[in-house]
Write a protein that holds these residues in place. Sequence first.
Motif, PDB file in Angstrom:
ATOM      1  N   ARG A 275       2.056  -6.005 -16.964  1.00  0.00           N
ATOM      2  CA  ARG A 275       1.112  -5.746 -15.878  1.00  0.00           C
ATOM      3  C   ARG A 275       1.549  -4.592 -14.991  1.00  0.00           C
ATOM      4  O   ARG A 275       0.940  -4.332 -13.952  1.00  0.00           O
ATOM      5  CB  ARG A 275       0.926  -7.021 -15.042  1.00  0.00           C
ATOM      6  CG  ARG A 275       0.147  -8.091 -15.805  1.00  0.00           C
ATOM      7  CD  ARG A 275       0.437  -9.493 -15.320  1.00  0.00           C
ATOM      8  NE  ARG A 275      -0.335 -10.472 -16.082  1.00  0.00           N
ATOM      9  CZ  ARG A 275      -0.025 -10.886 -17.304  1.00  0.00           C
ATOM     10  NH1 ARG A 275       1.050 -10.413 -17.895  1.00  0.00           N
ATOM     11  NH2 ARG A 275      -0.789 -11.768 -17.932  1.00  0.00           N
ATOM     12  N   GLY A 276       2.582  -3.892 -15.397  1.00  0.00           N
ATOM     13  CA  GLY A 276       3.026  -2.711 -14.672  1.00  0.00           C
ATOM     14  C   GLY A 276       3.706  -3.006 -13.351  1.00  0.00           C
ATOM     15  O   GLY A 276       3.710  -2.161 -12.453  1.00  0.00           O
ATOM     16  N   ILE A 277       4.296  -4.209 -13.218  1.00  0.00           N
ATOM     17  CA  ILE A 277       4.982  -4.591 -11.978  1.00  0.00           C
ATOM     18  C   ILE A 277       6.494  -4.467 -12.199  1.00  0.00           C
ATOM     19  O   ILE A 277       7.049  -5.162 -13.058  1.00  0.00           O
ATOM     20  CB  ILE A 277       4.647  -6.036 -11.566  1.00  0.00           C
ATOM     21  CG1 ILE A 277       3.133  -6.239 -11.484  1.00  0.00           C
ATOM     22  CG2 ILE A 277       5.323  -6.388 -10.249  1.00  0.00           C
ATOM     23  CD1 ILE A 277       2.451  -5.424 -10.427  1.00  0.00           C
ATOM     24  N   PRO A 278       7.177  -3.595 -11.486  1.00  0.00           N
ATOM     25  CA  PRO A 278       8.631  -3.491 -11.655  1.00  0.00           C
ATOM     26  C   PRO A 278       9.341  -4.754 -11.179  1.00  0.00           C
ATOM     27  O   PRO A 278       8.958  -5.346 -10.168  1.00  0.00           O
ATOM     28  CB  PRO A 278       9.007  -2.278 -10.787  1.00  0.00           C
ATOM     29  CG  PRO A 278       7.896  -2.154  -9.799  1.00  0.00           C
ATOM     30  CD  PRO A 278       6.659  -2.642 -10.483  1.00  0.00           C
ATOM     31  N   ALA A 279      10.380  -5.168 -11.901  1.00  0.00           N
ATOM     32  CA  ALA A 279      11.088  -6.407 -11.572  1.00  0.00           C
ATOM     33  C   ALA A 279      11.727  -6.345 -10.194  1.00  0.00           C
ATOM     34  O   ALA A 279      11.842  -7.359  -9.507  1.00  0.00           O
ATOM     35  CB  ALA A 279      12.146  -6.697 -12.637  1.00  0.00           C
ATOM     36  N   GLU A 280      12.133  -5.148  -9.762  1.00  0.00           N
ATOM     37  CA  GLU A 280      12.795  -5.029  -8.460  1.00  0.00           C
ATOM     38  C   GLU A 280      11.848  -5.274  -7.287  1.00  0.00           C
ATOM     39  O   GLU A 280      12.292  -5.451  -6.153  1.00  0.00           O
ATOM     40  CB  GLU A 280      13.453  -3.660  -8.303  1.00  0.00           C
ATOM     41  CG  GLU A 280      12.533  -2.479  -8.516  1.00  0.00           C
ATOM     42  CD  GLU A 280      12.524  -1.981  -9.957  1.00  0.00           C
ATOM     43  OE1 GLU A 280      12.180  -0.803 -10.159  1.00  0.00           O
ATOM     44  OE2 GLU A 280      12.858  -2.779 -10.868  1.00  0.00           O
ATOM     45  N   SER A 308      16.806  -7.472  -9.885  1.00  0.00           N
ATOM     46  CA  SER A 308      16.353  -7.299  -8.497  1.00  0.00           C
ATOM     47  C   SER A 308      17.443  -7.840  -7.573  1.00  0.00           C
ATOM     48  O   SER A 308      17.427  -9.021  -7.212  1.00  0.00           O
ATOM     49  CB  SER A 308      15.028  -8.053  -8.280  1.00  0.00           C
ATOM     50  OG  SER A 308      14.567  -7.886  -6.964  1.00  0.00           O
ATOM     51  N   PRO A 309      18.417  -7.002  -7.197  1.00  0.00           N
ATOM     52  CA  PRO A 309      19.615  -7.475  -6.485  1.00  0.00           C
ATOM     53  C   PRO A 309      19.344  -8.181  -5.161  1.00  0.00           C
ATOM     54  O   PRO A 309      20.169  -8.965  -4.709  1.00  0.00           O
ATOM     55  CB  PRO A 309      20.413  -6.179  -6.261  1.00  0.00           C
ATOM     56  CG  PRO A 309      19.914  -5.229  -7.291  1.00  0.00           C
ATOM     57  CD  PRO A 309      18.475  -5.566  -7.485  1.00  0.00           C
ATOM     58  N   TYR A 567      19.931  -7.435   3.571  1.00  0.00           N
ATOM     59  CA  TYR A 567      18.925  -6.440   3.188  1.00  0.00           C
ATOM     60  C   TYR A 567      19.260  -4.991   3.546  1.00  0.00           C
ATOM     61  O   TYR A 567      18.571  -4.082   3.083  1.00  0.00           O
ATOM     62  CB  TYR A 567      17.570  -6.798   3.818  1.00  0.00           C
ATOM     63  CG  TYR A 567      16.969  -8.053   3.241  1.00  0.00           C
ATOM     64  CD1 TYR A 567      16.457  -8.075   1.954  1.00  0.00           C
ATOM     65  CD2 TYR A 567      16.925  -9.233   3.977  1.00  0.00           C
ATOM     66  CE1 TYR A 567      15.913  -9.229   1.411  1.00  0.00           C
ATOM     67  CE2 TYR A 567      16.380 -10.396   3.449  1.00  0.00           C
ATOM     68  CZ  TYR A 567      15.873 -10.389   2.165  1.00  0.00           C
ATOM     69  OH  TYR A 567      15.332 -11.523   1.630  1.00  0.00           O
ATOM     70  N   SER A 568      20.284  -4.754   4.350  1.00  0.00           N
ATOM     71  CA  SER A 568      20.594  -3.369   4.716  1.00  0.00           C
ATOM     72  C   SER A 568      21.788  -2.810   3.942  1.00  0.00           C
ATOM     73  O   SER A 568      22.051  -1.608   3.993  1.00  0.00           O
ATOM     74  CB  SER A 568      20.887  -3.257   6.218  1.00  0.00           C
ATOM     75  OG  SER A 568      22.111  -3.907   6.556  1.00  0.00           O
ATOM     76  N   ASP A 573      24.854  -3.573  -9.471  1.00  0.00           N
ATOM     77  CA  ASP A 573      25.747  -2.705 -10.237  1.00  0.00           C
ATOM     78  C   ASP A 573      24.914  -1.978 -11.292  1.00  0.00           C
ATOM     79  O   ASP A 573      24.477  -2.594 -12.263  1.00  0.00           O
ATOM     80  CB  ASP A 573      26.838  -3.542 -10.899  1.00  0.00           C
ATOM     81  CG  ASP A 573      27.864  -2.682 -11.621  1.00  0.00           C
ATOM     82  OD1 ASP A 573      27.964  -1.491 -11.282  1.00  0.00           O
ATOM     83  OD2 ASP A 573      28.559  -3.219 -12.521  1.00  0.00           O
ATOM     84  N   PRO A 574      24.630  -0.684 -11.124  1.00  0.00           N
ATOM     85  CA  PRO A 574      25.085   0.193 -10.028  1.00  0.00           C
ATOM     86  C   PRO A 574      24.426  -0.189  -8.704  1.00  0.00           C
ATOM     87  O   PRO A 574      23.396  -0.850  -8.698  1.00  0.00           O
ATOM     88  CB  PRO A 574      24.641   1.578 -10.485  1.00  0.00           C
ATOM     89  CG  PRO A 574      23.462   1.314 -11.358  1.00  0.00           C
ATOM     90  CD  PRO A 574      23.747   0.018 -12.064  1.00  0.00           C
ATOM     91  N   GLU A 575      25.028   0.241  -7.642  1.00  0.00           N
ATOM     92  CA  GLU A 575      24.556  -0.178  -6.330  1.00  0.00           C
ATOM     93  C   GLU A 575      23.152   0.339  -6.036  1.00  0.00           C
ATOM     94  O   GLU A 575      22.832   1.504  -6.290  1.00  0.00           O
ATOM     95  CB  GLU A 575      25.525   0.293  -5.242  1.00  0.00           C
ATOM     96  CG  GLU A 575      26.841  -0.478  -5.247  1.00  0.00           C
ATOM     97  CD  GLU A 575      27.652  -0.194  -4.002  1.00  0.00           C
ATOM     98  OE1 GLU A 575      27.383   0.831  -3.340  1.00  0.00           O
ATOM     99  OE2 GLU A 575      28.541  -1.006  -3.689  1.00  0.00           O
ATOM    100  N   VAL A 576      22.331  -0.558  -5.497  1.00  0.00           N
ATOM    101  CA  VAL A 576      20.969  -0.221  -5.074  1.00  0.00           C
ATOM    102  C   VAL A 576      20.984  -0.104  -3.552  1.00  0.00           C
ATOM    103  O   VAL A 576      21.527  -0.983  -2.875  1.00  0.00           O
ATOM    104  CB  VAL A 576      19.977  -1.323  -5.517  1.00  0.00           C
ATOM    105  CG1 VAL A 576      18.577  -0.996  -5.020  1.00  0.00           C
ATOM    106  CG2 VAL A 576      20.001  -1.473  -7.028  1.00  0.00           C
ATOM    107  N   PRO A 577      20.440   0.967  -2.992  1.00  0.00           N
ATOM    108  CA  PRO A 577      20.475   1.126  -1.531  1.00  0.00           C
ATOM    109  C   PRO A 577      19.735   0.012  -0.823  1.00  0.00           C
ATOM    110  O   PRO A 577      18.849  -0.631  -1.388  1.00  0.00           O
ATOM    111  CB  PRO A 577      19.798   2.481  -1.308  1.00  0.00           C
ATOM    112  CG  PRO A 577      18.997   2.728  -2.542  1.00  0.00           C
ATOM    113  CD  PRO A 577      19.748   2.076  -3.658  1.00  0.00           C
TER     114      PRO A 577
END
Length: 640
Positions: A275-280, A308-309, A567-568, A573-577
């Motif tokens: 459905r084109g929805i990214p997991a993140e 989705s970290p 959340y900030s 891994d790799p790190e997501v901002p």
Amino acid sequence: MSKKRITDFFGKTCAEKASSTVTNDAQSDCTIVPSLKSNENETADEPGPSKKFKPSTFQSSWKKDRPWLDVNEKGEMICNYCIDNKMTNTFTTGCTNFRTSTLTRHVATTDHKLSVLAKTESKSLEKTVQNVVSQQEGAVTSAIDTVYWLAKENIATEKYSSLLELLEKEGCSNVKNLNVGGNASYRSTTIAQEIQQAIADTLMADIINEMKGSFCAAILTDESTDISVTGKLIVYVRFVTKDFELKSHFLGNFNIGEKDATTITDKLVTILTERGIPAEKILCLGSDGASVMTGVKNGVAAQLKRLSPFLINIHCVAHRLALCTSQAASKLDIMQQYKSTLTSLYYYFKGSSVRSSRLAKIQDLFEQPQIKMREMHDIRWFSFYNVLEGIYKSWSALIIYFDSTELSKDPKATGLRKSLLQYKFPAMTWFLMDIIPIITALNLVFQKDSLDVAVIKPIVSSTISKLEYLKCNEGHYKQEFKRLLNDGNKLFDHELSYKIQQEQMVEFAMENFIDKLIENMKKRFPDDSVSVISAFDVLAMRDLSFVPPSEVDIYGLEKLDVLLGHYSQPRGDPEVPGIVDEQATRNEYSLLKPLVLQQKYPRDQLAVLWKIIFECHRDQFPNLLKLASIALTLPVQTAI
């Protein structure tokens, strides 16, 4: 006219459909004459001195009153009418003899005259086709409305054809027009199913488009098994639209076969990808708390966190509360015996309409409410209240029923009468009427669509306080039971047995049940720890009005720190901002608190407050609006 598919009525405008139909029909029906060769030389030069007046290029003024005339990409004159009618002459290949006399000679040719005739007939046919399409469009719209109504009313699709017949009989002209086009009547069950699928596809496309435009989303899921013993995964989605409206939608009930964590995770990822929805984008997962969902290392939530970290897993509050009650009761033998008697009563009357009818007559005769015996479910302890209330209101009628039965011929009735007349059964019934409604009221709050995370803590605390009151004080129904006992051992003039032996047993059981309930609730709804989920109530600011002015600056900072800690900061891994900027969020929160107080914004519902902030101050609080979107999508309960 050929039959059109139902899906043609979704995604096209009426004009496009009419144009498409006209083009197809015109090509098949309107080219009624073969191309006729003309012997005229349309490009012969004019004799004599006229050559010196020959224009070197096409003059746009020549197109006036000549709708058929045009110029191709080479600058040559062409006749669109002849080209449309598949003629072969100089004006279909390109004419460079730029003279008005050339145009005059072409108009006089047989090719051009036949092409003009075909064009005229085509316009007449187009008008006819448009009228037919218009009638059919209205008829198909009525068919779509009919199928949609059947679905909304939970009526079988097989009734579609007969319902159309009724509508036609009652004079619905649009339904009569379903017969336009000969065999294309749109009246079969197959057509109804195709319409259903078209409606479902259209609605689902709208849901997915809204979901794509949202900042984040939550998945609410539960696994089950259908009648064919096939593993199923039911999935709902919850998100805040770009207009800051909270929406929850059913996404589907999918086959999964095995119900292990990896299979469920792979299925969820596939559903999102298709459905084109990214997991993140999925920041919350709501489940029933089963180990397959919540396993620390390889549960569904743990596997989704790798994609989705920032995802957090939530154990449905309604499930948690149900576990509090069922586990408290499971430790007490007297409670299990009581439940067993309720179940036996249910099946005794369920198996015979004669028994149920006779009980109803007795209830009516003694002016008691006619309440049917209800079933008790282990996994749905809150159905217990309905069962309990039925017994409370019908106990006397049940005793009269069994007293009027020939017990020698009905051993089941003998056993049930004996159980009902033991002191512990009515005593438990009246005492539980003080306890179970308190838990049921909390459960009903947990199942509200408008439930937000800020409500949970105060309502749970209030419920625990009510239960603690019953530990030290007699409730309304317990007092009523003691008043109803005549001569110390009769209830409604029916003598109870084993009062002396069972009185202390019931008192101990009820005290123990309340203690276990309170203990389980404090364990499953801890008050002394601040988790990411409970920290979101800082965005509701419900008690901000009671905070002294000198303490407004520090109000909510502890919980805000918990949110920012999650959340900030970069994760994965790799790190997501991080999702929000820490310092900017702190600044926004310090500005928001006095604003809410000064403007007297309503704070009884989290969604209402943040809808106002979004509409009036979206540019001032971008980071807080992201956190508010997450807070609203939190699936604190999965009972949608």
